[in-house]
Design an enzyme around this catalytic site. Structure first.
Site, mmCIF file in Angstrom:
data_model
loop_
_atom_site.group_PDB
_atom_site.id
_atom_site.type_symbol
_atom_site.label_atom_id
_atom_site.label_comp_id
_atom_site.label_asym_id
_atom_site.label_seq_id
_atom_site.Cartn_x
_atom_site.Cartn_y
_atom_site.Cartn_z
ATOM 1 N N CYS A 74 22.068 -29.571 -85.001
ATOM 2 C CA CYS A 74 23.088 -30.538 -84.592
ATOM 3 C C CYS A 74 22.368 -31.819 -84.213
ATOM 4 O O CYS A 74 21.485 -31.799 -83.337
ATOM 5 C CB CYS A 74 23.842 -29.975 -83.382
ATOM 6 N N CYS A 184 24.927 -36.226 -89.377
ATOM 7 C CA CYS A 184 25.645 -35.176 -88.643
ATOM 8 C C CYS A 184 25.737 -33.987 -89.582
ATOM 9 O O CYS A 184 26.056 -34.154 -90.764
ATOM 10 C CB CYS A 184 27.041 -35.685 -88.265
ATOM 11 N N THR A 185 25.428 -32.813 -89.063
ATOM 12 C CA THR A 185 25.330 -31.656 -89.964
ATOM 13 C C THR A 185 26.665 -31.299 -90.623
ATOM 14 O O THR A 185 26.679 -30.731 -91.707
ATOM 15 C CB THR A 185 24.753 -30.439 -89.209
HETATM 16 N N1 DGL Z 1 27.420 -31.297 -86.058
HETATM 17 C C1 DGL Z 1 27.151 -32.148 -84.950
HETATM 18 C C2 DGL Z 1 26.047 -33.162 -85.280
HETATM 19 O O1 DGL Z 1 25.227 -32.926 -86.106
HETATM 20 C C3 DGL Z 1 28.239 -32.928 -84.315
HETATM 21 C C4 DGL Z 1 29.661 -32.564 -84.332
HETATM 22 C C5 DGL Z 1 30.235 -32.769 -82.951
HETATM 23 O O2 DGL Z 1 30.649 -33.882 -82.609
HETATM 24 O O3 DGL Z 1 30.207 -31.788 -82.218
HETATM 25 O O4 DGL Z 1 25.949 -34.196 -84.714
#
Ligand code: DGL
Length: 270
Positions: A74, A184-185
């Site tokens: 993340c 963002c993943t």
């Molecule tokens: N998947 C998360 C990232 O890589 C973010 C998503 C969220 O806002 O929780 O930043």
């Protein structure tokens, strides 16, 4: 020397599964335990202190599962908590940072766009990378508010996801950027669609493969590889609803967004 324990990973939701898929193909003999902290989703708009608390809790869950190394899958959690996690726990951590360095090396137009949560764009890690590697390049920061939530709640194919993505791709085209960094993943799941919307003259960079390579390096360096012939299982944990997670993952597998994980599922109470 070898270590039979699983590789741990966490994200606020399903986004890090794009990293898990890359890690599995880089390390096919390993088992994985992945925590989707869906009860606390999204991390993006939360304060740095709140993300640190949630990340520490996620790491503890994974350590109780026997994780021998932890991937912070993340960008937001990496931005706010990676240094804290490394100070707090003994296992090695692998984190993510938007691929600004390769983007700056690759651009011809001199403009690169970074799509990420506001947490990632506001974090010290991103600013350090930007300062060090993006000198002389214009960096368009797009806080893609709502895009991770649309993907998490409705999937990459949802109408809301499509509308938001089309809007951000329009911003990118108007800026003259010829490289887009997916920071963002969750956005890994819309990469193909983004490419269609942007056209072939815009390159898209995401970090899943680079992180998988870095993970393989850390596993080798710390002599943590699984013994040969082990089970290479995948366990998916959620702080939310296990039925919802299973439905989402199976839909992604059917749509070709994820390879078949053959996962076992469990709910964790935190
Ligand atoms: N998947 C998360 C990232 O890589 C973010 C998503 C969220 O806002 O929780 O930043």
């Amino acid at each position: 020397m070898s270590h039979p324990g699983p590789i741990g990973m966490f994200d606020s939701g399903i986004g890090g599964l794009s990293v898990l898929a890359a890690a599995r193909s880089a390390l096919p003999g390993e088992s994985f335990v992945y925590l989707a902290d869906q009860a606390s989703f999204p991390y993006g708009p939360r304060s740095a202190a709140a993300v640190r608390v949630l990340s520490e809790r996620a790491a503890r869950v994974l350590l109780e599962e026997g994780a021998k190394v932890i991937v912070v899958a993340c960008n937001t959690a990496s931005a706010h908590a990676l240094a804290h996690l490394r100070r707090t726990f003994d296992v090695p951590f692998v984190g993510l940072v938007p691929a600004v360095k390769p983007a700056a090396l690759q651009t011809h137009s001199g403009v690169v766009a970074v799509l990420a949560t506001e947490g990632t764009l506001g974090g010290a890690l991103f600013h350090a990378v930007r300062r060090e590697f993006a000198n002389g390049v214009r960096v368009l920061e797009l806080a893609a508010n709502g895009l991770a939530s649309a993907i998490e709640r409705g999937g990459p194919w949802a109408a809301e996801t499509e509308d938001l993505l089309a809007g951000y791709c329009g911003d990118v085209r108007r800026s003259g950027a010829d490289v887009v960094v997916l920071g963002c993943t969750h956005y890994g799941f819309v990469r193909r669609r983004a490419q269609e919307l942007l056209g072939d003259d815009v390159a898209i960079l995401d970090t899943a493969d680079a992180v998988a390579r870095q993970l393989a390096h850390v596993v080798a360096e710390h002599r943590l590889a699984a013994p040969p012939g082990g089970p290479s299982a995948v366990r998916l944990l959620t702080t939310g609803s296990v039925g919802d997670l299973r439905r989402t993952v199976e839909a992604l597998e059917r749509a070709g967004g994820l390879p078949s994980l053959g996962a076992e599922y469990a709910e964790v109470r935190v």
